[in-house]
Design a protein around this motif. Structure first.
Motif, PDB file in Angstrom:
ATOM      1  N   SER A 262      25.554  -7.986 -25.997  1.00  0.00           N
ATOM      2  CA  SER A 262      26.373  -8.039 -27.197  1.00  0.00           C
ATOM      3  C   SER A 262      26.377  -9.440 -27.783  1.00  0.00           C
ATOM      4  N   SER A 263      26.673  -9.502 -29.087  1.00  0.00           N
ATOM      5  CA  SER A 263      26.757 -10.774 -29.799  1.00  0.00           C
ATOM      6  C   SER A 263      28.044 -10.805 -30.610  1.00  0.00           C
ATOM      7  N   ASP A 264      28.773 -11.925 -30.503  1.00  0.00           N
ATOM      8  CA  ASP A 264      29.998 -12.142 -31.284  1.00  0.00           C
ATOM      9  C   ASP A 264      29.786 -13.111 -32.437  1.00  0.00           C
ATOM     10  N   ASP A 265      28.568 -13.622 -32.600  1.00  0.00           N
ATOM     11  CA  ASP A 265      28.315 -14.653 -33.613  1.00  0.00           C
ATOM     12  C   ASP A 265      27.209 -14.228 -34.583  1.00  0.00           C
ATOM     13  N   LEU A 266      27.287 -12.964 -35.015  1.00  0.00           N
ATOM     14  CA  LEU A 266      26.360 -12.427 -36.018  1.00  0.00           C
ATOM     15  C   LEU A 266      24.908 -12.487 -35.554  1.00  0.00           C
ATOM     16  N   GLY A 267      24.697 -12.288 -34.258  1.00  0.00           N
ATOM     17  CA  GLY A 267      23.346 -12.186 -33.733  1.00  0.00           C
ATOM     18  C   GLY A 267      22.682 -13.482 -33.369  1.00  0.00           C
ATOM     19  N   ARG A 268      23.386 -14.608 -33.424  1.00  0.00           N
ATOM     20  CA  ARG A 268      22.759 -15.890 -33.070  1.00  0.00           C
ATOM     21  C   ARG A 268      22.466 -15.968 -31.576  1.00  0.00           C
ATOM     22  N   SER A 269      23.382 -15.471 -30.740  1.00  0.00           N
ATOM     23  CA  SER A 269      23.207 -15.531 -29.286  1.00  0.00           C
ATOM     24  C   SER A 269      23.774 -14.268 -28.667  1.00  0.00           C
ATOM     25  N   TRP A 270      23.345 -13.998 -27.429  1.00  0.00           N
ATOM     26  CA  TRP A 270      23.673 -12.734 -26.772  1.00  0.00           C
ATOM     27  C   TRP A 270      24.151 -12.977 -25.343  1.00  0.00           C
ATOM     28  N   THR A 271      25.045 -12.101 -24.881  1.00  0.00           N
ATOM     29  CA  THR A 271      25.489 -12.108 -23.485  1.00  0.00           C
ATOM     30  C   THR A 271      25.456 -10.679 -22.958  1.00  0.00           C
ATOM     31  N   GLU A 272      25.293 -10.548 -21.667  1.00  0.00           N
ATOM     32  CA  GLU A 272      25.287  -9.226 -21.058  1.00  0.00           C
ATOM     33  C   GLU A 272      26.654  -8.584 -21.253  1.00  0.00           C
ATOM     34  N   ALA A 273      26.672  -7.389 -21.851  1.00  0.00           N
ATOM     35  CA  ALA A 273      27.944  -6.731 -22.154  1.00  0.00           C
ATOM     36  C   ALA A 273      28.611  -6.193 -20.899  1.00  0.00           C
ATOM     37  N   SER A 274      27.815  -5.721 -19.940  1.00  0.00           N
ATOM     38  CA  SER A 274      28.368  -5.141 -18.728  1.00  0.00           C
ATOM     39  C   SER A 274      27.290  -5.068 -17.658  1.00  0.00           C
TER      40      SER A 274
ATOM     41  N   LEU B 299      16.967  -1.704 -36.902  1.00  0.00           N
ATOM     42  CA  LEU B 299      17.599  -2.658 -37.804  1.00  0.00           C
ATOM     43  C   LEU B 299      19.101  -2.399 -37.851  1.00  0.00           C
ATOM     44  N   ALA B 300      19.880  -3.442 -38.092  1.00  0.00           N
ATOM     45  CA  ALA B 300      21.322  -3.310 -38.265  1.00  0.00           C
ATOM     46  C   ALA B 300      21.776  -4.389 -39.234  1.00  0.00           C
ATOM     47  N   ALA B 301      22.952  -4.195 -39.826  1.00  0.00           N
ATOM     48  CA  ALA B 301      23.485  -5.181 -40.768  1.00  0.00           C
ATOM     49  C   ALA B 301      24.960  -5.402 -40.497  1.00  0.00           C
ATOM     50  N   ILE B 302      25.406  -6.654 -40.582  1.00  0.00           N
ATOM     51  CA  ILE B 302      26.805  -7.015 -40.426  1.00  0.00           C
ATOM     52  C   ILE B 302      27.096  -8.152 -41.384  1.00  0.00           C
ATOM     53  N   ASN B 303      28.160  -8.002 -42.180  1.00  0.00           N
ATOM     54  CA  ASN B 303      28.438  -8.948 -43.254  1.00  0.00           C
ATOM     55  C   ASN B 303      27.190  -9.092 -44.118  1.00  0.00           C
ATOM     56  N   ASP B 304      26.669 -10.275 -44.301  1.00  0.00           N
ATOM     57  CA  ASP B 304      25.446 -10.461 -45.102  1.00  0.00           C
ATOM     58  C   ASP B 304      24.231 -10.752 -44.233  1.00  0.00           C
ATOM     59  N   VAL B 305      24.315 -10.420 -42.942  1.00  0.00           N
ATOM     60  CA  VAL B 305      23.237 -10.714 -41.999  1.00  0.00           C
ATOM     61  C   VAL B 305      22.535  -9.417 -41.614  1.00  0.00           C
TER      62      VAL B 305
ATOM     63  N   GLY C 119      32.771  -2.823 -34.918  1.00  0.00           N
ATOM     64  CA  GLY C 119      33.755  -3.849 -35.211  1.00  0.00           C
ATOM     65  C   GLY C 119      33.057  -5.143 -35.582  1.00  0.00           C
ATOM     66  N   ALA C 120      33.444  -6.225 -34.911  1.00  0.00           N
ATOM     67  CA  ALA C 120      32.839  -7.533 -35.176  1.00  0.00           C
ATOM     68  C   ALA C 120      31.699  -7.840 -34.228  1.00  0.00           C
ATOM     69  N   LYS C 121      31.331  -6.882 -33.370  1.00  0.00           N
ATOM     70  CA  LYS C 121      30.276  -7.110 -32.388  1.00  0.00           C
ATOM     71  C   LYS C 121      28.998  -6.376 -32.756  1.00  0.00           C
ATOM     72  N   ILE C 122      27.892  -6.964 -32.332  1.00  0.00           N
ATOM     73  CA  ILE C 122      26.597  -6.298 -32.407  1.00  0.00           C
ATOM     74  C   ILE C 122      26.157  -6.014 -30.973  1.00  0.00           C
ATOM     75  N   PHE C 123      25.758  -4.784 -30.708  1.00  0.00           N
ATOM     76  CA  PHE C 123      25.255  -4.416 -29.393  1.00  0.00           C
ATOM     77  C   PHE C 123      23.750  -4.167 -29.486  1.00  0.00           C
ATOM     78  N   ALA C 124      23.041  -4.583 -28.441  1.00  0.00           N
ATOM     79  CA  ALA C 124      21.593  -4.384 -28.366  1.00  0.00           C
ATOM     80  C   ALA C 124      21.248  -3.734 -27.041  1.00  0.00           C
ATOM     81  N   GLY C 125      20.530  -2.624 -27.098  1.00  0.00           N
ATOM     82  CA  GLY C 125      19.993  -1.997 -25.897  1.00  0.00           C
ATOM     83  C   GLY C 125      18.645  -2.609 -25.582  1.00  0.00           C
ATOM     84  N   VAL C 126      18.530  -3.277 -24.433  1.00  0.00           N
ATOM     85  CA  VAL C 126      17.328  -4.023 -24.067  1.00  0.00           C
ATOM     86  C   VAL C 126      16.567  -3.245 -22.994  1.00  0.00           C
ATOM     87  N   ASP C 127      15.280  -3.097 -23.193  1.00  0.00           N
ATOM     88  CA  ASP C 127      14.461  -2.268 -22.325  1.00  0.00           C
ATOM     89  C   ASP C 127      14.604  -2.671 -20.852  1.00  0.00           C
TER      90      ASP C 127
END
Length: 325
Positions: A226-238, A161-167, A212-220
């Motif tokens: 990473s997500s720049d929009d509070l977890g609505r969508s994701w792109t490959e960080a690298s 679990l993670a939290a950013i702003n009120d999300v 910071g303003a990003k959420i990172f997710a480690g995917v199996d």
């Protein structure tokens, strides 16, 4: 890296002690152990460079996760949540309102504790004294996912679990879910993640980190997203971590450190866009958790705890298991 295992118990020959989770409370480090032997919680003393068992009153010593809130230390175990108000000297159960089942990661948000268990998110507003289930489970509605996925059990296994702003963001065995009302209702949020298999929305999410303003997710087996929009969508960080399993992410100043299941620890100087290996490998050991305290990095592994004071570049080989250093 060098091992810091003084004070930890020695398991039977050829058996390993799983350092499942690490936590920092103030300037004190705690380690939680999982696995067959149920060693429980240990506290690190920086002066003696040794660990002390702190399990008084803790009846379930298979530790899944830690959280720190209101001066209290919480652990999530196979039989619920336990709390200590004195740095682990004594523990008591705090499961009022919860079902008796295995609990996932605990997150602290706006004086509110949230934890996932069996597809249900529980919340506490009184520092763990009482818990109430969130309005809905993490199972999405038929409109949000294809009907054939509606009963996918993996979608309800809360790993992190993670939290950013009120999300609040939940990483499960079958993708990402998000809540904008502090855990009362949830929506699927796996857009941009790789497709899952066997009834899951996406592959298992092993770690979530807000930097910071990003959420990172480690995917199996799929690297870091990473997500720049509070977890609505994701792109490959690298692409550098593609096909690896990231199980821990820590920021130290301008650097990011990622622990992987397969190839040790990586470092990024570009906010996660490019990564390089630190040169630290853990032969015969699997990293389970990563933490930072002061200028140090710590890795919990399937065979003890390792410390790095040079940003993960080196470690000292240990052939002595859990004997005193």
């Amino acid at each position: 890296w060098r091992p810091i295992n003084r004070g930890l118990p020695s398991p039977p020959k050829d058996d390993r002690k799983y350092v499942n989770t690490l936590a920092v409370s103030g300037d004190t480090l705690f380690a939680g152990f999982a696995g067959h032997w149920n060693f429980g919680v240990f506290r690190f003393d920086s002066q003696s460079q040794s660990w002390t068992e702190v399990n008084n009153g803790l009846l379930d010593r298979n530790i899944n996760t830690f959280a720190v809130s209101g001066g209290k230390l919480f652990v999530g175990t196979e039989t619920g949540v336990w709390v200590s108000a004195n740095h682990g000297e004594r523990w008591k159960s705090c499961n009022s309102g919860m079902n008796d089942q295995s609990f996932g990661e605990i997150v602290v948000r706006h004086n509110r504790l949230l934890t996932g268990a069996g597809g249900v998110v529980y919340a506490s507003v009184d520092n763990g004294n009482t818990w109430t289930p969130a309005k809905d489970s993490l199972e999405p509605t038929a409109l949000q996912i294809p009907p054939e996925w509606g009963k996918g059990a993996l979608n309800k296994e809360v790993n992190c679990l993670a939290a950013i702003n009120d999300v609040v963001i939940a990483g499960t065995g079958g993708g990402v879910f998000r809540s904008i009302d502090r855990g009362q209702t949830w929506e699927g949020a796996s857009q941009g993640l790789p497709h899952g298999e066997f009834g899951s929305l996406a592959p298992s999410i092993n770690t979530l980190a807000v930097i910071g303003a990003k959420i990172f997710a480690g995917v199996d087996d799929c690297g870091l997203f990473s997500s720049d929009d509070l977890g609505r969508s994701w792109t490959e960080a690298s692409r550098d971590l593609r096909e690896l399993t990231v199980i821990g992410l820590v920021r130290k100043g301008e650097k990011l450190f990622a622990a992987t299941r397969e190839d040790g620890v990586f470092v990024s100087l570009e906010q996660g866009r490019h990564w390089k290996a630190t040169g630290a490998f853990f032969s015969g050991k699997e990293i389970l958790s990563l933490a930072g305290i002061g200028d140090h990095l710590l890795a919990g592994t399937t065979n003890g705890i390792y410390l790095s004071t040079d940003e993960g570049e080196n470690r000292m080989a240990s052939g002595t298991g859990f004997t005193h250093l």
